[in-house]
Design an enzyme around this catalytic site. Sequence first.
Site, mmCIF file in Angstrom:
data_model
loop_
_atom_site.group_PDB
_atom_site.id
_atom_site.type_symbol
_atom_site.label_atom_id
_atom_site.label_comp_id
_atom_site.label_asym_id
_atom_site.label_seq_id
_atom_site.Cartn_x
_atom_site.Cartn_y
_atom_site.Cartn_z
ATOM 1 N N THR A 170 0.626 -1.238 0.059
ATOM 2 C CA THR A 170 0.016 0.075 -0.158
ATOM 3 C C THR A 170 0.819 1.355 0.037
ATOM 4 O OG1 THR A 170 -1.617 -1.280 1.210
ATOM 5 C CG2 THR A 170 -1.836 1.270 1.568
ATOM 6 N N ARG A 198 -13.806 -7.416 -0.212
ATOM 7 C CA ARG A 198 -13.241 -6.990 1.255
ATOM 8 C C ARG A 198 -12.506 -5.632 1.315
ATOM 9 N NH1 ARG A 198 -7.506 -5.351 2.252
ATOM 10 N NH2 ARG A 198 -7.072 -5.957 4.111
ATOM 11 N N VAL A 199 -12.521 -5.099 2.043
ATOM 12 C CA VAL A 199 -12.258 -3.717 2.468
ATOM 13 C C VAL A 199 -11.160 -3.594 3.473
ATOM 14 C CG1 VAL A 199 -12.855 -1.217 2.780
ATOM 15 C CG2 VAL A 199 -14.418 -2.565 1.491
ATOM 16 N N GLY A 200 -9.999 -3.011 3.227
ATOM 17 C CA GLY A 200 -8.919 -2.827 4.264
ATOM 18 C C GLY A 200 -8.833 -1.659 5.046
ATOM 19 N N ASP A 201 -7.900 -1.340 5.670
ATOM 20 C CA ASP A 201 -7.940 -0.244 6.335
ATOM 21 C C ASP A 201 -7.736 1.292 5.800
ATOM 22 O OD1 ASP A 201 -5.210 -1.066 5.676
ATOM 23 O OD2 ASP A 201 -4.390 0.469 7.249
ATOM 24 N N THR A 221 0.571 0.790 6.552
ATOM 25 C CA THR A 221 0.583 -0.282 5.479
ATOM 26 C C THR A 221 0.668 -1.465 6.260
ATOM 27 O OG1 THR A 221 3.066 -0.020 5.340
ATOM 28 C CG2 THR A 221 1.757 1.227 3.680
ATOM 29 N N GLY A 222 0.193 -2.594 5.450
ATOM 30 C CA GLY A 222 0.321 -3.730 6.245
ATOM 31 C C GLY A 222 -0.951 -4.583 6.309
ATOM 32 N N GLY A 224 -4.348 -4.515 7.070
ATOM 33 C CA GLY A 224 -5.382 -3.467 7.340
ATOM 34 C C GLY A 224 -6.379 -4.129 8.298
HETATM 35 N N1 GLY Z 1 -3.162 -1.866 4.394
HETATM 36 C C1 GLY Z 1 -3.811 -2.383 3.098
HETATM 37 C C2 GLY Z 1 -4.813 -3.373 3.282
HETATM 38 O O1 GLY Z 1 -4.783 -4.183 4.216
HETATM 39 O O2 GLY Z 1 -5.649 -3.556 2.441
#
Ligand code: GLY
Length: 312
Positions: A170, A198-201, A221-222, A224
Site C-alpha cells: 500500500t 473485502r475492504v482494508g484499512d 501499510t500492512g 489492514g
Molecule cells: N493496508 C492495506 C490493506 O490491508 O488492504
Amino acid sequence: MARYVVIASSNGSVGMRAAADVLASGGSALDAVEAGCRLVESNPEDHTVGLGGLPNLVGEVELDASITDGRTRATGAVAALKGYEHPISIARRVMERTPHVLLAGEGAARFAGEMGFERAELLTPEAQTEWEGKLRDEDPDLEPGLLRYHEHAARYLHLTRDPEKPAGGTVNFLALDAAGNLACAVSTSGWYFKYPGRVGDSPIVGAGNYADNRYGAAACTGRGELAIRAVTAHSVVMHLTYGLTVRDALRHALEDANSLEDAYGTGLSLLALDPHGDHAGVSNRAGSHYVWMNEETPEPQQEVREVVGAGT
Ligand code: GLY
C-alpha cells in the site's frame, strides 16, 4: 522548523519528486499527496497499488483509497472500486463534491464515471498470469475459464496475502505545506487474492489514514484488518495530542496493534508527520524503510523504520 516536508512509504519513491515539486512551488499538502500517489497508482511494476495491482480471488482488481485534509479534518474515500486507475483522485472528489465520506463498489464506480474519470483495465497480463498460476497450483486439473473459482471463491481464502509481501505495499503519502497544512493520502489494491468486496484499512478514516493540523498525520501499510481493529492512524494522532514525540506516538500505537492476535499475519508499518515537520516510521518487521524530502533535500532521502515488536 521545516518549510515543507513530504514523506511516503518506500514504494512512494516514484512519486516523491512530483509531490515535493508541488510543495516547492507553494502548492498545498493536499495537492502534493494526491500528485505523489497518482504516480504510484500508474506504476505497473507495483503490484499492490492501482494499475498492475494483484487481483481478488476471482481475478478482479479492487482498489481502496482515502485522502484526509488536516486543515478541516475532511475526508474522502473509495472502497472496492473496480475499473479506474486513480482511486485517490476519486476519493478527493468524494470529499469535495459529496456530503459523504466513503463510497464503495458499484456506487463508487458510478460516481467516478459521473465525475468524468476514464475507465481503465487494471489487470495487467503479468498480474493475470500470477493469479491464474496461483489458482492452477491449487488444482492442476482446472478447466480453462477458472469458473470454479468464481463459484466457490471462499474455498481458496487461504491464498490471500499481505500486500507488503514480497515487495512494495500500500502507498502512504503525508505532507506538510508552507502554510502549515497537513494532508495524507493512502491507496492500495489490498490483499492479494482477497475475497471479493473485502475492504482494508486504507479507505477507513482513523484506521489507515488520519490528519489533523493541530497534532499530526499518520498512515498505515500492512495487515489492514489490524489497523481497523486498533484504529491505528487515529491512535497515533491521539498520542500526539497527549504531547508524545512522533516516534513515541508511533511506538505506542504499534504496540497496541501488536497486542491483537490474527491467524493471517500481523505485519504492520506506520508513518507519522507532525506540524513542526518531525517525522518517523515504525514497523513490526525488520528491514522496512520510508522516503522523504523537504526544501533542503534535492533528492529523496531514505530512512529506516524502527522495529517495534515482531510481525509475521
Ligand atoms: N493496508 C492495506 C490493506 O490491508 O488492504
